[in-house]
Design a protein around this motif. Structure first.
Motif, PDB file in Angstrom:
ATOM      1  N   LEU A  99       0.701  -1.124  -0.008  1.00 14.52           N
ATOM      2  CA  LEU A  99       0.105  -0.155  -0.064  1.00 14.52           C
ATOM      3  C   LEU A  99       0.917   1.232   0.102  1.00 14.52           C
ATOM      4  O   LEU A  99       0.667   2.175  -0.660  1.00 14.52           O
ATOM      5  N   ILE A 100       2.112   1.339   0.805  1.00 13.54           N
ATOM      6  CA  ILE A 100       2.892   2.417   0.900  1.00 13.54           C
ATOM      7  C   ILE A 100       3.530   2.944  -0.616  1.00 13.54           C
ATOM      8  O   ILE A 100       3.798   3.656  -1.049  1.00 13.54           O
ATOM      9  N   ILE A 101       4.078   1.568  -1.131  1.00 19.72           N
ATOM     10  CA  ILE A 101       4.759   1.949  -2.532  1.00 19.72           C
ATOM     11  C   ILE A 101       3.547   2.245  -3.521  1.00 19.72           C
ATOM     12  O   ILE A 101       3.817   3.085  -4.176  1.00 19.72           O
ATOM     13  N   ILE A 106       1.974   6.791  -7.084  1.00 18.43           N
ATOM     14  CA  ILE A 106       0.634   7.610  -7.208  1.00 18.43           C
ATOM     15  C   ILE A 106       1.029   9.035  -7.050  1.00 18.43           C
ATOM     16  O   ILE A 106       0.642   9.724  -8.072  1.00 18.43           O
ATOM     17  N   ILE A 107       1.095   9.352  -5.980  1.00 20.49           N
ATOM     18  CA  ILE A 107       1.555  10.919  -5.587  1.00 20.49           C
ATOM     19  C   ILE A 107       2.738  11.342  -6.627  1.00 20.49           C
ATOM     20  O   ILE A 107       2.548  12.541  -6.999  1.00 20.49           O
ATOM     21  N   ASN A 108       3.760  10.632  -6.632  1.00 20.76           N
ATOM     22  CA  ASN A 108       4.904  11.122  -7.528  1.00 20.76           C
ATOM     23  C   ASN A 108       4.723  11.103  -8.948  1.00 20.76           C
ATOM     24  O   ASN A 108       4.945  12.347  -9.661  1.00 20.76           O
ATOM     25  N   VAL A 109       3.708  10.257  -9.630  1.00 17.53           N
ATOM     26  CA  VAL A 109       3.200  10.610 -11.021  1.00 17.53           C
ATOM     27  C   VAL A 109       2.496  11.730 -11.197  1.00 17.53           C
ATOM     28  O   VAL A 109       2.512  12.383 -12.182  1.00 17.53           O
ATOM     29  N   LEU A 110       1.493  11.751 -10.447  1.00 12.86           N
ATOM     30  CA  LEU A 110       0.540  12.888 -10.498  1.00 12.86           C
ATOM     31  C   LEU A 110       1.167  14.311 -10.048  1.00 12.86           C
ATOM     32  O   LEU A 110       0.936  15.372 -10.707  1.00 12.86           O
ATOM     33  N   THR A 111       2.249  14.345  -8.876  1.00 13.12           N
ATOM     34  CA  THR A 111       2.664  15.940  -8.528  1.00 13.12           C
ATOM     35  C   THR A 111       4.168  15.839  -8.944  1.00 13.12           C
ATOM     36  O   THR A 111       4.702  16.699  -8.803  1.00 13.12           O
ATOM     37  N   GLY A 112       4.959  14.675  -8.968  1.00 12.46           N
ATOM     38  CA  GLY A 112       6.412  14.805  -8.763  1.00 12.46           C
ATOM     39  C   GLY A 112       7.038  15.164  -7.613  1.00 12.46           C
ATOM     40  O   GLY A 112       8.062  15.753  -7.470  1.00 12.46           O
ATOM     41  N   PHE A 113       6.254  14.976  -6.350  1.00 10.89           N
ATOM     42  CA  PHE A 113       6.434  15.528  -5.141  1.00 10.89           C
ATOM     43  C   PHE A 113       7.841  14.950  -4.301  1.00 10.89           C
ATOM     44  O   PHE A 113       8.775  15.813  -4.259  1.00 10.89           O
ATOM     45  N   PHE A 114       8.089  13.686  -4.575  1.00 11.01           N
ATOM     46  CA  PHE A 114       9.182  13.105  -4.051  1.00 11.01           C
ATOM     47  C   PHE A 114      10.467  13.167  -5.085  1.00 11.01           C
ATOM     48  O   PHE A 114      11.536  13.737  -4.703  1.00 11.01           O
ATOM     49  N   LEU A 115      10.495  13.122  -6.321  1.00  7.03           N
ATOM     50  CA  LEU A 115      11.567  13.417  -7.316  1.00  7.03           C
ATOM     51  C   LEU A 115      10.767  13.196  -8.553  1.00  7.03           C
ATOM     52  O   LEU A 115      10.227  12.624  -9.251  1.00  7.03           O
ATOM     53  N   SER A 116      11.085  14.659  -9.144  1.00  6.51           N
ATOM     54  CA  SER A 116      10.344  14.989 -10.464  1.00  6.51           C
ATOM     55  C   SER A 116      11.341  14.421 -11.567  1.00  6.51           C
ATOM     56  O   SER A 116      12.291  14.121 -11.343  1.00  6.51           O
ATOM     57  N   ALA A 117      10.451  14.328 -12.927  1.00  2.00           N
ATOM     58  CA  ALA A 117      11.548  13.884 -13.724  1.00  2.00           C
ATOM     59  C   ALA A 117      12.458  14.827 -14.366  1.00  2.00           C
ATOM     60  O   ALA A 117      12.344  15.745 -14.194  1.00  2.00           O
ATOM     61  N   PRO A 118      13.655  14.236 -14.727  1.00  2.00           N
ATOM     62  CA  PRO A 118      14.593  15.118 -15.327  1.00  2.00           C
ATOM     63  C   PRO A 118      14.525  15.839 -16.471  1.00  2.00           C
ATOM     64  O   PRO A 118      13.579  15.696 -17.471  1.00  2.00           O
ATOM     65  N   GLU A 119      15.436  16.728 -16.854  1.00  2.00           N
ATOM     66  CA  GLU A 119      15.287  17.587 -18.070  1.00  2.00           C
ATOM     67  C   GLU A 119      16.358  17.246 -18.954  1.00  2.00           C
ATOM     68  O   GLU A 119      17.482  17.117 -18.453  1.00  2.00           O
ATOM     69  N   ALA A 120      15.966  16.622 -20.030  1.00  2.00           N
ATOM     70  CA  ALA A 120      16.954  16.492 -21.032  1.00  2.00           C
ATOM     71  C   ALA A 120      17.406  17.519 -21.801  1.00  2.00           C
ATOM     72  O   ALA A 120      16.851  18.713 -22.307  1.00  2.00           O
ATOM     73  N   LEU A 141      11.395   9.124   0.114  1.00  2.00           N
ATOM     74  CA  LEU A 141      11.408   8.182  -0.615  1.00  2.00           C
ATOM     75  C   LEU A 141      12.588   7.306  -0.073  1.00  2.00           C
ATOM     76  O   LEU A 141      12.427   6.026  -0.088  1.00  2.00           O
ATOM     77  N   PHE A 142      13.520   7.935   0.174  1.00  2.90           N
ATOM     78  CA  PHE A 142      14.914   7.158   0.557  1.00  2.90           C
ATOM     79  C   PHE A 142      14.708   6.415   1.953  1.00  2.90           C
ATOM     80  O   PHE A 142      15.087   5.301   1.927  1.00  2.90           O
ATOM     81  N   VAL A 143      13.921   6.979   2.753  1.00  4.87           N
ATOM     82  CA  VAL A 143      13.767   6.227   4.164  1.00  4.87           C
ATOM     83  C   VAL A 143      12.772   5.220   3.824  1.00  4.87           C
ATOM     84  O   VAL A 143      12.900   4.085   4.627  1.00  4.87           O
ATOM     85  N   VAL A 144      11.729   5.514   3.377  1.00  3.05           N
ATOM     86  CA  VAL A 144      10.688   4.325   2.954  1.00  3.05           C
ATOM     87  C   VAL A 144      11.325   3.118   2.380  1.00  3.05           C
ATOM     88  O   VAL A 144      11.261   1.977   2.911  1.00  3.05           O
TER      89      VAL A 144
END
Length: 628
Positions: A99-101, A106-120, A141-144
């Motif tokens: 459930l945590i994963i 879901i949160i990261n896909v919708l908001t990029g809160f934990f680590l957003s996608a890089p810029e090429a 994210l690292f702690v989890v």
């Protein structure tokens, strides 16, 4: 900023795909499935990273999120792998972590809160670099991920406290976790700037888990050369062949086959199709010859052993077949079999590969090896056991015994949950180690052998109970007659003596002291008679207070001498009781022998009975032969 280094994820993907392909062909169980889940997570992580670096369709963000999904699934898959590895049932934490994963992704896909996608960013040299905007939420994210990983490691540590042999199996896993952590931390070291050490460490971690499975002997390395692997390897070899020789073939067609120049692409495609087919067939035949042939050989030996022991209820025959099939299949130098003695305090060597081997070896009931085999299933390798505290607690004499015999493996023989025997295997020919196939074969032999030994013990117990008197343990009346007739047939033309002993006034003895004391007296008399006769004859309880002794090759004089000796011992039997005085028991006996005083079994019994009747009528407490 990070350079592409595309060849690193490609190499990692090939490694994961190779392992996944191999294990898809293996026999499935929960542990193997958990490893497949871990490989799938690694493929998502590495594959997403590769596709992102190549900027493939549909978008950089899509492949980045796939990569993060694989990265976060890795610790969860590792946790599942660990609890299956140690055989722990923990549905609560499974569901919580899943459930945590799911929420994190879901949160990261919708908001990029934990680590957003890089810029090429396209560099002046044509290389693509990726710039990450790292902020504090990445710590969550690292702690989890670290928390789930450390929970798995804690379970390993906790289990190793109760299972010493597991420590060796866990070592590759712990080492793999260490490499993975170092690989991820190395990203932030300036020396490794741009180099994907995290992906490289992931490959090392996957192979560490693979090695842990192999050390656990849950599969065989030959599964890596399964039919699916043959297709994959043949395709790779054909691709390498095609890439290196396509220009050479094109030049050859242009120069020497100019009429077919327009169809050169078709010719090259057909040629390499046939090349792929022949490479596959060659590899398949080689594998069948090298590996499958050995498997068939083991299966045939196992089938033959199973059929043979199913037809026998003799323990010695079963043990002989057991030794023969193991030596024929595994080619160990020596095999010894120890069986539990009647007192249940030790295991004595009863069979070995050579009749010249001394049967001096024994294993005490309190030996740590006996304890391990009693509490666990499967084989025990000495090299694994030597690393345990239990081995260190053994007496030096015990260690020396195993060392002198060069014992490398122990196989248990069980009657249900009771350990009834131990098979000890010495080193193999050419000093090779025991393989997965060897352990798997010995496990099958253990199952079949244990069933055969259990059936033979049940048969022997039933056979013993059917032919013996329950109180004294001597032959009963029925088997007395069978044994007498059998010995008469075997000793035709030679002497055969029969002694019948009758306890005088035994009814009075029971009246004076009770039936319990009378039973004790009968047991003591039976032991005296059996000890006096030994292996020279057969002793039976002929009736309630009568005993019969069959003596092959005995004449009347020797038989009477033996009977007198027994009579005197029984007369002294109660004199040594210091607690209270008991009535002295006396015997009256009649003796007859073939051919001196009888010519048939019936006449032999009748004449012995007549001799007793004459003694009873004339005063008792005497031994008389019929000829007298």
């Amino acid at each position: 900023m990070m350079d592409s280094f595309v060849y690193i994820p490609i190499t990692a993907l090939c490694c994961y795909a190779f392992l996944l392909l191999a294990f898809m062909a293996a026999k499935k169980n929960k542990l193997i499935n958990s490893f497949l889940l871990f490989l799938s997570a690694m493929i998502l992580w590495t594959g997403g990273s590769f596709c992102m670096r190549m900027q493939l369709w549909p978008s950089l963000d899509f492949w980045y999120n796939i990569s993060v999904l694989g990265l976060t699934l890795m610790p969860f898959a590792f946790f599942i792998f660990v609890i299956e590895f140690i055989g722990l049932k923990d549905r609560f934490f499974k569901r919580c972590y899943l459930l945590i994963i799911a929420l994190v992704n879901i949160i990261n896909v919708l908001t990029g809160f934990f680590l957003s996608a890089p810029e090429a960013i396209n560099g002046t040299d044509g290389k693509v670099s990726f710039v990450y905007n790292v902020s504090w939420p990445v710590i969550i994210l690292f702690v989890v991920c670290v928390a789930i990983t450390f929970h798995a490691l804690y379970l390993l540590y906790k289990y190793s406290k109760t299972n010493e042999l597991a420590k060796k199996q866990f070592t590759p896993i712990v080492f793999g976790v260490f490499i993975l952590v170092v690989g991820h931390l190395a990203i932030f070291v300036p020396v490794f700037k741009g180099f994907p050490t995290d992906i490289l460490s992931g490959v090392c971690f996957a192979f560490c888990l693979f090695y842990a499975l192999y050390r656990r002997r849950l599969f065989k390395l030959t599964l890596l050369v399964s039919r699916g692997s043959c297709y994959g390897i043949a395709a790779v070899l054909s691709l390498l062949l095609f890439s290196n020789f396509i220009n050479l073939f094109q030049t050859f067609i242009d120069t020497n086959l100019s009429d077919f120049k327009e169809h050169s692409v078709l010719i090259i495609a057909v040629f390499f199709t046939f090349a792929t087919f022949f490479i596959y067939q060659g590899m398949k035949r080689f594998i069948d010859k090298v590996f499958t042939k050995e498997e068939i050989h083991q299966a045939e030996n196992l089938k033959e052993f199973s059929i043979t022991v199913s037809k026998s209820l003799n323990v010695n025959e079963i043990l002989e077949e057991l030794v023969d099939v193991i030596q024929k299949t595994i080619t160990v130098k020596k095999i010894y079999i120890c069986i539990r003695n009647e007192k249940n305090d030790s295991f004595f060597m009863v069979h070995s590969t050579s009749p010249l081997d001394k049967k001096f070896f024994s294993i005490q009931e309190d030996n740590p090896i006996v304890t391990w085999l009693s509490n666990n299933e499967g084989c025990l390798l000495m090299k694994d056991f030597k690393r345990t505290v239990a081995y260190k607690s053994m007496w030096e004499v015990e260690k020396k015994q195993f060392a002198d015999l060069k014992i490398e493996c122990f196989v248990s023989l069980k009657d249900g949950s009771e350990l009834v025997g131990i098979v000890l295997l010495s080193e193999k020919e050419k000093y090779s180690s025991f393989t997965y196939d060897d352990i798997n074969f010995l496990g099958s032999i253990e199952s079949i052998g244990s069933i055969a030994v259990r059936n033979s013990r049940l048969y022997e117990k039933a056979y013993f109970e059917a032919r013996t008197d329950e109180l004294t343990g001597l032959l009963n009346r029925k088997y007395f007659y069978e044994t007498l007739h059998s010995e008469y047939e075997k000793n035709k033309g030679q002497s055969l003596a029969l002694i019948i002993l009758n306890i005088d006034d035994f009814k009075l003895y029971n009246q004076l002291y009770g039936n319990k004391e009378g039973d004790i007296a009968l047991q003591m008399i039976a032991r005296i008679i059996q000890a006096s006769v030994g292996s020279n004859g057969y002793v039976a309880r002929y009736s309630g207070k009568e005993f019969a002794i069959i003596l092959p090759l005995y004449d009347l004089r020797r038989a009477k001498k033996l009977a007198e000796n027994i009579r005197l011992q029984i007369a002294d039997m109660n004199k040594h009781n210091k607690e209270y005085r008991l009535k002295i028991l006396t015997l009256s006996g009649g003796i007859c022998a073939i051919p001196y005083a009888a010519s048939s079994v019936k006449e032999l019994i009748d004449n012995a009975d007549r001799a007793i009747y004459y003694v009873k009528r004339n005063g008792k407490n005497a031994i008389m032969t019929y000829s007298e």
